[in-house]
Design an enzyme around this catalytic site. Structure first.
Site, PDB file in Angstrom:
ATOM      1  N   CYS A  20       0.841  -1.196   0.000  1.00 11.92           N
ATOM      2  CA  CYS A  20       0.000   0.000   0.000  1.00 11.92           C
ATOM      3  C   CYS A  20       0.876   1.246   0.000  1.00 11.92           C
ATOM      4  O   CYS A  20       2.106   1.169   0.015  1.00 11.92           O
ATOM      5  CB  CYS A  20      -0.927   0.000   1.209  1.00 11.92           C
ATOM      6  SG  CYS A  20      -0.046   0.108   2.783  1.00 11.92           S
ATOM      7  N   CYS A  23       3.523   1.591   2.686  1.00 18.34           N
ATOM      8  CA  CYS A  23       4.777   0.881   2.393  1.00 18.34           C
ATOM      9  C   CYS A  23       5.686   1.745   1.526  1.00 18.34           C
ATOM     10  O   CYS A  23       6.905   1.788   1.730  1.00 18.34           O
ATOM     11  CB  CYS A  23       4.492  -0.433   1.680  1.00 18.34           C
ATOM     12  SG  CYS A  23       3.490  -1.597   2.617  1.00 18.34           S
ATOM     13  N   ASP A 422       6.953  26.584 -34.178  1.00 19.68           N
ATOM     14  CA  ASP A 422       7.986  27.002 -35.114  1.00 19.68           C
ATOM     15  C   ASP A 422       7.447  26.713 -36.521  1.00 19.68           C
ATOM     16  O   ASP A 422       6.480  25.960 -36.671  1.00 19.68           O
ATOM     17  CB  ASP A 422       9.261  26.217 -34.838  1.00 19.68           C
ATOM     18  CG  ASP A 422      10.328  26.436 -35.893  1.00 19.68           C
ATOM     19  OD1 ASP A 422      10.599  27.600 -36.214  1.00 19.68           O
ATOM     20  OD2 ASP A 422      10.859  25.437 -36.406  1.00 19.68           O
ATOM     21  N   ASP A 619      11.666  21.981 -33.719  1.00 15.70           N
ATOM     22  CA  ASP A 619      12.576  20.877 -34.030  1.00 15.70           C
ATOM     23  C   ASP A 619      14.016  21.305 -34.200  1.00 15.70           C
ATOM     24  O   ASP A 619      14.894  20.464 -34.381  1.00 15.70           O
ATOM     25  CB  ASP A 619      12.126  20.180 -35.319  1.00 15.70           C
ATOM     26  CG  ASP A 619      12.443  21.013 -36.560  1.00 15.70           C
ATOM     27  OD1 ASP A 619      12.352  22.255 -36.476  1.00 15.70           O
ATOM     28  OD2 ASP A 619      12.777  20.424 -37.598  1.00 15.70           O
ATOM     29  N   ASP A 623      15.285  26.442 -31.495  1.00 18.63           N
ATOM     30  CA  ASP A 623      14.044  26.298 -30.728  1.00 18.63           C
ATOM     31  C   ASP A 623      14.319  25.937 -29.270  1.00 18.63           C
ATOM     32  O   ASP A 623      13.387  25.930 -28.451  1.00 18.63           O
ATOM     33  CB  ASP A 623      13.152  25.214 -31.347  1.00 18.63           C
ATOM     34  CG  ASP A 623      12.659  25.601 -32.734  1.00 18.63           C
ATOM     35  OD1 ASP A 623      12.403  26.803 -32.942  1.00 18.63           O
ATOM     36  OD2 ASP A 623      12.545  24.717 -33.596  1.00 18.63           O
TER      37      ASP A 623
END
Length: 731
Positions: A20, A23, A422, A619, A623
């Site tokens: 649980c 623990c 972009d 990409d 950027d």
């Protein structure tokens, strides 16, 4: 495992015995207490701990710490081991417990039909004892370990509750022995609770294993052998023996063993499990292939570019594992609640016992109600609510080509209100062609091309590739002292002259007059062309105009974002004419052009300061600042490494519909987390008071407790039915 092994960071441990959220808190506490450990995070759903530690920390110290707390651990040393499933709960204890419990519970179930019969008390004792002390021994072991560590967990609650019911029944049986009357016993309650909890844990383990399906599917892509040509001789070797530069032969139908470049052969490659792309992709000499993809009809010779942990597949697996192991911010609230959950339940049970004795004087009923409080309380559901949803969400995202860096990114993405794009390589194909070359008066077109190609000789920018392709066959001079001008272009010394090739911004900053070329440049920009200027120290030598095509998926992606109520904008370093042409074609109203990398980041920061949750999609190298500044950064795979390293989410293929898919999946995952937490908190908030008021008997309470954790994991697994827009539109 050698005891002398040091940790390094991070280290992953498989933890056994957790039941649980309490623990989880205990394991994290003991790991953080080890000198040199910087942080530790435990995932209940995967039963793994991720430890950040100094290199001086010994692995044995970590394993010993968890073992002393009652949770045996083993080190996960590589990506294959890290995807090991949690230790499964065997089915036979459930079956044996059910067989022994059924004769105890069946008479109770038959009472509504007028059948009033119970086995003799000594028979009930014989049936319940092995369930309590043999099949239920795990609850005593784990509960005792928790007590020794001055902690509490679900096992302790079950052990205390069932022991109380069993002990009460044994006392009543012995007290009435020889009196000729059978007292009402509660052996069926103790046995049924243990049986139901064992059943619940078995079902829970089965469901939890399904949350690891994505990792198992990715690991299944790892070939173990490869056919390599060395010194003209073909031989089959283990993949681990491959080195960069090896020539690997890939037969039709085989799985590609390495990341590499095709040297010889034509084929179609199935990358569906890596990128989510449903159709095979045509590949030929000079093109890249990814390890784990399936070769189609052609025989390929591939030059190895990456092996082992540096391959795309290995990085994908690490990213998915990291996302599944990380804790979402909302989990911090759950951790605080879980830390006090078991002690509070124990106090409520004691208060229930005392209250019923004082008010009703019936200590037998008081004890039964206290038992109901102990067994209905379920910290399991609290511990599983968030990680189960995170694991299911990141897993289904990975299968659709969406890699989420961590749980925080998943939680942030659902609140995005604006998406900034972009242009080149993101909204457009990023493969521009040189559409026009215009020399200044008195210069030859060939001279402009030669000098432009010289400046772009070492660049991998799409515009540079277009220039070099057009200049093939010409005598291109060498360039010296080449230097990138971020957001502007490039400069270098060519044939003894300092030349530059760059944007209109560079032209203006140098104070040069375009002369007769200015009108032609405006016309080209209005037609959607990107214009670059070739300059020397004091004049314009010519212009180059590039044409790029919009990605087929871009318009649908923008439309879907608008349908989700998300505003879009474009931030690009390109000229205004080209930018506005793309923006108009896609329906993006806000377009900002001729921007430097820091300008893009500044716009993103202003939007966030205004209260917007901003995602940026890019990409390229330029950027990076905007991706870092965004609330949530999206990188297109295949772009610059800095983009994918900075981004929170990586899209494994160029389909822009994945942006909306990622946001939609994030919303659905966050909804599952909220549903699970509402159920977990609501279940305990309602069930515990009902049990304390005597409205639930222990058998029903035990069944409800077992069902709660199973329902939380089952609800999270519903995310596996999600399909992205690209899949929905595929015939």
């Amino acid at each position: 495992m050698a005891s002398s092994t040091t940790v390094g960071s991070p280290l992953r441990l498989q933890i056994e015995g957790m039941s649980c959220a309490s623990c989880v808190g205990r394991v994290e506490k003991v790991l953080r207490a080890v000198p040199g450990v910087l942080d530790a995070s435990v995932n209940l759903a995967s039963e793994q701990a991720t430890v950040q530690a100094q290199s001086s920390v010994q692995v044995q110290a970590l394993v010993a710490a968890t073992a002393a707390a009652g949770y045996p651990a083993r080190v996960l040393t590589d990506a294959r081991a890290a995807t090991a499933e949690p230790a499964g709960t065997p089915w036979w204890p459930v079956a044996v417990a059910a067989a022994l419990t059924l004769p105890l519970v069946a008479p109770m179930l038959a009472q509504p039909f007028g059948v009033h019969w119970m086995p003799p008390g000594w028979v009930q004792l014989l049936l319940a004892t092995p369930v309590q002390f043999w099949l239920g021994a795990r609850f005593y072991r784990a509960g005792w370990a928790a007590l020794r560590a001055r902690s509490g967990n679900m096992d302790l609650l079950v052990a205390l509750g069932t022991s109380a019911a069993f002990g009460l029944s044994l006392y009543l049986l012995l007290q009435h022995s020889g009196h000729g009357s059978e007292p009402h016993l509660y052996f069926e309650a103790s046995a049924a609770v243990i049986t139901l909890v064992l059943l619940g844990k078995w079902l829970e383990q089965r469901a939890k294993r399904q949350t690891l399906d994505a990792i198992r599917a990715l690991n299944a892509l790892r070939p173990t052998r490869a056919r390599v040509r060395r010194d003209g001789v073909e031989q089959e070797i283990a993949v681990e023996q491959l080195v960069v530069g090896d020539l690997v032969l890939v037969r039709p139908g085989d799985r590609i063993a390495v990341d590499g470049e095709i040297v010889l052969g034509q084929t179609h490659v199935d990358e569906s499990l890596l990128t989510g792309e449903s159709l095979p992709v045509a590949k030929g000499p000079g093109e890249r292939v990814t390890g784990g993809a399936i070769n189609g009809e052609g025989l390929l010779t591939v030059r190895t570019l990456a092996v082992g942990a540096e391959t795309t597949l290995a990085r994908i697996i690490r990213m998915v594992e990291s996302a599944q192991a990380a804790k979402a911010p909302i989990q911090r609230l759950v951790d605080r609640v879980s830390a006090v959950f078991v002690p509070v339940v124990l106090l409520i049970a004691l208060a229930t016992l005392a209250g019923w004795v004082v008010v009703g004087g019936d200590w037998e009923q008081a004890l039964v109600n206290a038992v109901s409080v102990l067994v209905i309380a379920c910290p399991c559901a609290l511990g599983l609510a968030t990680p189960a949803a995170i694991m299911a969400g990141t897993g289904v995202a990975a299968r659709h080509g969406i890699l989420i860096k961590d749980a925080q990114a998943l939680e942030t993405a659902h609140a995005v209100t604006r998406v900034a794009f972009d242009k080149t390589g993101t909204l457009t194909e990023g493969k521009p062609a040189l559409a026009a070359v215009r020399p200044a008066a008195g210069l030859a077109l060939e001279a402009v091309l030669r000098h432009a190609a010289a400046l772009q000789a070492s660049s991998s920018h799409p515009l540079a590739l277009a220039v070099r392709e057009r200049a093939q066959g010409l005598s291109v001079p060498a360039v010296q002292d080449a230097q990138a001008l971020p957001g502007r272009g490039v400069q270098g010394t060519v044939e003894g002259r300092l030349l530059a090739l760059g944007s209109t911004r560079l032209l203006r900053e140098r104070g040069l007059d375009a002369g007769a070329l200015a009108m032609e440049a405006r016309q080209l920009e209005q037609a959607g062309r990107t214009v670059s200027w070739l300059l020397d120290a004091d004049r314009v030598l010519g212009l180059l105009a590039f044409g790029d095509t919009v990605k087929p998926s871009a318009a649908a992606a923008i439309a879907r974002l608008h349908a989700l109520g998300i505003q879009t904008l474009m931030l690009t370093g390109d000229n205004r004419g080209a930018a506005e042409a793309v923006g108009q074609a896609l329906g993006i109203a806000r377009v900002q052009a001729e921007m430097l990398p820091q300008d893009k980041a500044a716009v993103v920061q202003r939007e966030r300061a205004a209260g917007q949750v901003v995602a940026f999609v890019g990409d390229g190298l330029n950027d990076g600042p905007a991706l870092a500044a965004a609330s949530c950064g999206f990188a297109m795979a295949g772009g610059a490494d800095v983009a994918t390293e900075t981004a929170d989410i990586t899209l494994m293929r160029g389909d822009l519909r994945l942006v909306a898919d990622a946001l939609d999946l994030s919303r659905r995952t966050s909804a599952k987390i909220r549903q699970n937490l509402w159920w977990a908190f609501g279940y305990n908030a309602l069930g515990i008071p009902l049990a304390a008021l005597g409205l639930l008997n222990p058998v029903i309470a035990g069944g409800a407790m077992a069902l709660s954790s199973v329902s939380v994991v089952g609800n999270a697994l519903l995310l596996r039915r999600w399909r992205g827009s690209a899949q929905r539109s595929t015939p």
